[in-house]
Design an enzyme around this catalytic site. Structure first.
Site, short mmCIF file in Angstrom:
data_model
loop_
_atom_site.label_atom_id
_atom_site.label_comp_id
_atom_site.label_asym_id
_atom_site.label_seq_id
_atom_site.Cartn_x
_atom_site.Cartn_y
_atom_site.Cartn_z
N LYS A 1 0.83 -1.40 -0.09
CA LYS A 1 -0.11 0.12 0.06
C LYS A 1 0.77 1.35 0.26
O LYS A 1 1.02 2.08 0.84
CB LYS A 1 -0.89 0.17 1.43
CG LYS A 1 -2.00 -1.18 1.35
CD LYS A 1 -3.04 -0.95 2.26
CE LYS A 1 -3.70 -2.00 2.76
NZ LYS A 1 -4.55 -2.25 3.94
N GLY B 1 -1.42 -3.41 10.67
CA GLY B 1 -1.70 -4.66 10.94
C GLY B 1 -0.73 -5.64 10.83
O GLY B 1 -0.35 -6.52 11.43
#
Ligand code: 3PG
Length: 357
Positions: free
Chosen positions: A186, A316
């Site tokens: 990302k 995460g």
């Protein structure tokens, strides 16, 4: 930001507690990373201890429904949690309150992601106050985070308070001794952080797909490595030759793909970690899910945990990597936020936080 400490009397108050239980769930239905859930205990227990009637509200994206996760939530939160199937059933539940309950995945309601005020009104029905303890989703302009604050008296929970304090400290602390480590995928979410800190830190160390994108744009042959097709646009506005932006020099390659940082890079990164006073880390260095390619991530984690620097970790995958390595309790501050942490560190305003102020 008003916090729950400022509510004078919580006895029998009906509290809507927005949490972020958006956790990964395996194909067998097991919660794979409970960190975010466990971080809600402090606020939940405090509210219950004050005599409040608490209904938890969250979204989840790895599965459709919370229904099958309730037994695991009992275990993780250390108390029985009931389940409310729909918004229209909340008021009935509150009238016959039988302990804390979790509402079904809030994103099953159309109005949630539209920040619809009519939906927020329905959601607020029967409650006395609203508490946002869902830092990880505060970058979303959604009804259970924003519109609801126009209806109910609204406060930040302990977790939101702690996250904001730790991350504000990162923004305010001096440039000298500050080291940023950015990895994982990302790239689009990480570029604003790189832009914000390039002039405000000693160095930014790169790993993962973010590093691949930078190396590709610097003209390196990336073989079959994972890169973003639009890496050029993603990285525009960053001086890729800035000496403070440090990409890996060598790699672990398998199947013509870069899957971890190499030995020399690891050594260089560990030297910089040892000298830093504050370290901010988001995103693993390689494909840590496979132990063969986890060395770079694990070594970086070990080095940070044993350094004397103040460390702020988030994302995460980074949390999963630390959990796997048994290092989760060895850091200064672990943010429950992935995207929210990055947006905060990019200097952006988060709608969920703005709504509380
Ligand atoms: C997260 O996991 O980053 C938050 O829960 C937000 O989830 P979202 O990206 O689906 O909005």
């Amino acid at each position: 930001m008003k916090t729950i400490r400022e509510v004078s009397n919580l006895k029998d108050k009906k509290v809507l507690l927005r949490v972020d239980f958006n956790v990964p769930v395996s194909a067998k239905g097991e919660i794979e990373e409970p960190f975010r859930i466990e971080k809600q205990k402090e606020t939940l227990n405090w509210l219950l201890g004050q005599g409040a009637k608490v209904i938890l509200v969250s979204h989840i994206t790895s599965v459709e429904t919370f229904a099958n996760l309730i037994p695991q939530l009992h275990m993780l939160l250390g108390k029985e949690i009931n389940f409310i199937k729909s918004v229209s059933e909340i008021a009935i539940y509150l009238d016959h309150y039988a302990g804390p309950a979790l509402l079904e995945n809030i994103r099953q309601n159309e109005g949630e992601e539209k920040n619809d005020s009519e939906f927020a009104k329905q959601l607020a029905t029967g409650f006395d106050i609203y508490i946002n303890n869902a830092f990880a989703v505060c970058h979303r302009n959604h009804a259970s985070l924003v519109a609801i604050t126009g209806i109910l008296p609204s406060y930040a929970g302990f977790l939101v308070e702690q996250e904001v304090a730790a991350l504000s400290d990162v923004l305010k602390s001096p440039k000298e001794g500050k080291l940023i480590i950015i990895g994982g995928a990302k790239t689009s979410t990480k570029v604003p952080v790189i832009k914000n800190f390039l002039d405000k830190s000693d160095a930014i160390l790169l790993g993962g797909v973010v590093a691949n994108d930078v190396l590709k744009e610097k003209g390196q042959d990336m073989g079959s490595s994972v890169v973003d097709e639009n890496s050029k646009e993603l990285l525009s506005g960053i001086d890729l030759n800035d000496p403070r932006l440090i990409a890996p020099k060598d790699f672990v390659v398998f199947d013509n793909k870069i899957l971890d940082i190499g030995e020399q890079t690891m050594k260089d990164y560990l030297d910089l970690i040892a000298k830093a006073k504050m370290i901010i880390w988001n995103g693993p260095m390689g494909l840590f899910e496979n132990p063969v390619f986890a060395k770079g991530t694990n070594e970086v984690a070990q080095a940070i945990s044993s350094s004397s620097s103040r460390s702020i970790i988030g994302g995460g995958d980074t949390i999963s990597a630390l959990d796997k390595a048994g290092l989760l309790n060895k850091f200064g501050f672990i943010s429950t936020g992935g995207g929210a942490m990055l947006e905060f560190l990019a200097g952006n305003k988060l709608p969920g936080l703005e709504a509380l102020s």
